[in-house]
Design a protein around this motif. Sequence first.
Motif, PDB file in Angstrom:
ATOM      1  N   THR A   1       0.832  -1.194   0.000  1.00  0.00           N
ATOM      2  CA  THR A   1       0.000   0.000   0.000  1.00  0.00           C
ATOM      3  C   THR A   1       0.870   1.249   0.000  1.00  0.00           C
ATOM      4  O   THR A   1       1.771   1.374   0.834  1.00  0.00           O
ATOM      5  N   PRO A   2       0.657   2.165  -0.937  1.00  0.00           N
ATOM      6  CA  PRO A   2       1.484   3.381  -0.968  1.00  0.00           C
ATOM      7  C   PRO A   2       1.249   4.228   0.268  1.00  0.00           C
ATOM      8  O   PRO A   2       0.162   4.238   0.839  1.00  0.00           O
ATOM      9  N   ASP A   3       2.284   4.920   0.679  1.00  0.00           N
ATOM     10  CA  ASP A   3       2.168   5.784   1.849  1.00  0.00           C
ATOM     11  C   ASP A   3       1.462   7.070   1.432  1.00  0.00           C
ATOM     12  O   ASP A   3       2.090   8.009   0.962  1.00  0.00           O
ATOM     13  N   GLU A   4       0.154   7.085   1.603  1.00  0.00           N
ATOM     14  CA  GLU A   4      -0.641   8.228   1.161  1.00  0.00           C
ATOM     15  C   GLU A   4      -0.335   9.488   1.960  1.00  0.00           C
ATOM     16  O   GLU A   4      -0.683  10.594   1.546  1.00  0.00           O
ATOM     17  N   SER A   5       0.318   9.321   3.098  1.00  0.00           N
ATOM     18  CA  SER A   5       0.664  10.500   3.911  1.00  0.00           C
ATOM     19  C   SER A   5       1.674  11.389   3.197  1.00  0.00           C
ATOM     20  O   SER A   5       1.935  12.506   3.632  1.00  0.00           O
ATOM     21  N   ASN A   6       2.255  10.906   2.098  1.00  0.00           N
ATOM     22  CA  ASN A   6       3.212  11.704   1.342  1.00  0.00           C
ATOM     23  C   ASN A   6       2.543  12.564   0.273  1.00  0.00           C
ATOM     24  O   ASN A   6       3.237  13.241  -0.491  1.00  0.00           O
ATOM     25  N   LEU A   7       1.231  12.546   0.203  1.00  0.00           N
ATOM     26  CA  LEU A   7       0.494  13.286  -0.812  1.00  0.00           C
ATOM     27  C   LEU A   7      -0.383  14.355  -0.182  1.00  0.00           C
ATOM     28  O   LEU A   7      -0.755  14.266   0.985  1.00  0.00           O
ATOM     29  N   SER A   8      -0.731  15.355  -0.974  1.00  0.00           N
ATOM     30  CA  SER A   8      -1.768  16.297  -0.552  1.00  0.00           C
ATOM     31  C   SER A   8      -3.115  15.619  -0.774  1.00  0.00           C
ATOM     32  O   SER A   8      -3.204  14.587  -1.448  1.00  0.00           O
ATOM     33  N   LYS A   9      -4.182  16.194  -0.232  1.00  0.00           N
ATOM     34  CA  LYS A   9      -5.468  15.498  -0.336  1.00  0.00           C
ATOM     35  C   LYS A   9      -6.636  16.461  -0.255  1.00  0.00           C
ATOM     36  O   LYS A   9      -6.530  17.592   0.226  1.00  0.00           O
ATOM     37  N   PHE A  10      -7.763  15.981  -0.754  1.00  0.00           N
ATOM     38  CA  PHE A  10      -9.054  16.629  -0.572  1.00  0.00           C
ATOM     39  C   PHE A  10      -9.884  15.738   0.345  1.00  0.00           C
ATOM     40  O   PHE A  10      -9.975  14.524   0.122  1.00  0.00           O
ATOM     41  N   VAL A  11     -10.481  16.318   1.371  1.00  0.00           N
ATOM     42  CA  VAL A  11     -11.402  15.588   2.240  1.00  0.00           C
ATOM     43  C   VAL A  11     -12.804  16.089   1.940  1.00  0.00           C
ATOM     44  O   VAL A  11     -13.072  17.294   2.024  1.00  0.00           O
ATOM     45  N   PHE A  12     -13.674  15.173   1.565  1.00  0.00           N
ATOM     46  CA  PHE A  12     -15.040  15.536   1.201  1.00  0.00           C
ATOM     47  C   PHE A  12     -16.016  15.101   2.282  1.00  0.00           C
ATOM     48  O   PHE A  12     -15.881  14.019   2.866  1.00  0.00           O
ATOM     49  N   TYR A  13     -16.985  15.973   2.511  1.00  0.00           N
ATOM     50  CA  TYR A  13     -18.030  15.698   3.493  1.00  0.00           C
ATOM     51  C   TYR A  13     -19.373  15.838   2.795  1.00  0.00           C
ATOM     52  O   TYR A  13     -19.636  16.824   2.107  1.00  0.00           O
ATOM     53  N   ARG A  14     -20.228  14.844   2.974  1.00  0.00           N
ATOM     54  CA  ARG A  14     -21.560  14.882   2.374  1.00  0.00           C
ATOM     55  C   ARG A  14     -22.598  14.477   3.408  1.00  0.00           C
ATOM     56  O   ARG A  14     -22.460  13.457   4.066  1.00  0.00           O
ATOM     57  N   SER A  15     -23.608  15.290   3.562  1.00  0.00           N
ATOM     58  CA  SER A  15     -24.749  14.919   4.415  1.00  0.00           C
ATOM     59  C   SER A  15     -25.996  14.957   3.550  1.00  0.00           C
ATOM     60  O   SER A  15     -26.199  15.895   2.784  1.00  0.00           O
ATOM     61  N   TYR A  16     -26.785  13.915   3.588  1.00  0.00           N
ATOM     62  CA  TYR A  16     -27.997  13.882   2.774  1.00  0.00           C
ATOM     63  C   TYR A  16     -29.175  13.345   3.600  1.00  0.00           C
ATOM     64  O   TYR A  16     -29.011  12.656   4.604  1.00  0.00           O
ATOM     65  N   LYS A  17     -30.354  13.696   3.134  1.00  0.00           N
ATOM     66  CA  LYS A  17     -31.563  13.414   3.887  1.00  0.00           C
ATOM     67  C   LYS A  17     -32.600  12.732   3.011  1.00  0.00           C
ATOM     68  O   LYS A  17     -32.860  13.146   1.886  1.00  0.00           O
ATOM     69  N   ARG A  18     -33.169  11.638   3.507  1.00  0.00           N
ATOM     70  CA  ARG A  18     -34.298  10.974   2.870  1.00  0.00           C
ATOM     71  C   ARG A  18     -35.399  10.844   3.922  1.00  0.00           C
ATOM     72  O   ARG A  18     -35.244  10.107   4.891  1.00  0.00           O
ATOM     73  N   GLY A  19     -36.451  11.609   3.735  1.00  0.00           N
ATOM     74  CA  GLY A  19     -37.512  11.633   4.729  1.00  0.00           C
ATOM     75  C   GLY A  19     -37.001  12.204   6.029  1.00  0.00           C
ATOM     76  O   GLY A  19     -36.467  13.310   6.066  1.00  0.00           O
ATOM     77  N   THR A  20     -37.100  11.421   7.101  1.00  0.00           N
ATOM     78  CA  THR A  20     -36.616  11.881   8.405  1.00  0.00           C
ATOM     79  C   THR A  20     -35.213  11.365   8.709  1.00  0.00           C
ATOM     80  O   THR A  20     -34.655  11.681   9.757  1.00  0.00           O
ATOM     81  N   ASN A  21     -34.668  10.565   7.801  1.00  0.00           N
ATOM     82  CA  ASN A  21     -33.345   9.988   8.031  1.00  0.00           C
ATOM     83  C   ASN A  21     -32.255  10.890   7.445  1.00  0.00           C
ATOM     84  O   ASN A  21     -32.370  11.383   6.329  1.00  0.00           O
ATOM     85  N   ARG A  22     -31.187  11.083   8.196  1.00  0.00           N
ATOM     86  CA  ARG A  22     -30.064  11.885   7.736  1.00  0.00           C
ATOM     87  C   ARG A  22     -28.770  11.069   7.878  1.00  0.00           C
ATOM     88  O   ARG A  22     -28.536  10.435   8.909  1.00  0.00           O
ATOM     89  N   THR A  23     -27.977  11.067   6.843  1.00  0.00           N
ATOM     90  CA  THR A  23     -26.730  10.301   6.828  1.00  0.00           C
ATOM     91  C   THR A  23     -25.570  11.208   6.443  1.00  0.00           C
ATOM     92  O   THR A  23     -25.719  12.095   5.606  1.00  0.00           O
TER      93      THR A  23
END
Length: 380
Positions: free
Chosen positions: A132-154
């Motif tokens: 496994t490559p050492d990903e700590s040697n790279l820059s990165k994008f961290v994505f956050y997604r929150s979505y809702k279906r009815g009363t449920n939120r994930t």
Amino acid sequence: MKERRTKEKRKAWAHSIIASHLAFCHASKVFPGEVTTAAQTAAYVGGKCLVHRKRGSKLPHERHGRSALYHEHSKYVPHEIELAWLDKAKDPEVDTCEHHRAHPEEAEANLKWMNAVQSLSNLKADEELMDTPDESNLSKFVFYRSYKRGTNRTTEQWTEWIEPLVGITRHPFSLCHPLNVSIPKNLIASIFNIDYLLLQPDGKESIASRGRHGGKKFLFDLGTNYFRTGLGALLCKYSMAGVEFDEIYAWEAGAVNRQLYWDNVPKELHRRLHFYNIPVSADPMNTGEPLALVLNKTERDDFVAFKLDIDSPEIEMNIVQSILNNPALSELIDELFFEYHYESPIMAQWWGHTKEKGLGHALRLFYRLRSKGIRAHFWP
């Protein structure tokens, strides 16, 4: 006259490098239209999804069912070597090559992130990484997604990786060869080598996946040259990442023999490629101009790549500033390649002395683009 002949020799050399790259693509059967299963980039690496999602559309797996409203945002996290260069480049007198020669640890750091880029770029969908490559040697994008279906939120979170921005704004072992550090021969490259670029892969959950999610893939190439010496190299790179474009728009200001141009374009691309042998306007938002086409042709569920290399700094900066200042554009463009001709002593033999600012401004410009969620790369 002598200067012109020298420039022509350099141009011919660059074209020979690209032509050999294309020959490899054809020989490996990874050119557009010939992408095999073994050439597809895996969707997940170490449990982290390598995809880039747009804000404000339906979730891919719910495109044909009940939709869920969601909100998405990203955070760009530069690697420490990138942060160090952002700081060092504040000094307008910084000598990139001299710094590399005086600091062997810099070469060691470049070697680590280049190895990580190579490992991720070579990952195949039907293979597992032995190491496994050492990903700590790279820059990165961290994505956050929150979505809702009815009363449920994930809430979901994922990470995608990208090469760090460093003082040599192209392949790190192309210009300044470090002292007292052993660099593998396969990593010593010409200034036109693009192996340092870590592209957006077409994975199982990628918005770029045609058919599976309904989105299309677009490439806008400004400064395309002849197919085999320009656009073809980038398409080859994307093909090795499993990305095949549905529509390609290409501009070239220099005089081009149209018959010769199209003779070198693979037949499977003829219906997808729109070639304009005209210069890009100083107003990039005019009707028919590249950015206007991005707004008119693409949607948030599409994957959009944009390459800028027209050797006209004023027009190029107008285009980049338009992308930065217009949220409609920055949210549509996923990946950007730009050969920025900033004032650079080590590139003066190719670019001459420009009216642009120096390395510090160049690094901060690309950092701003990445902070907008755009995978911005220095193009050679």
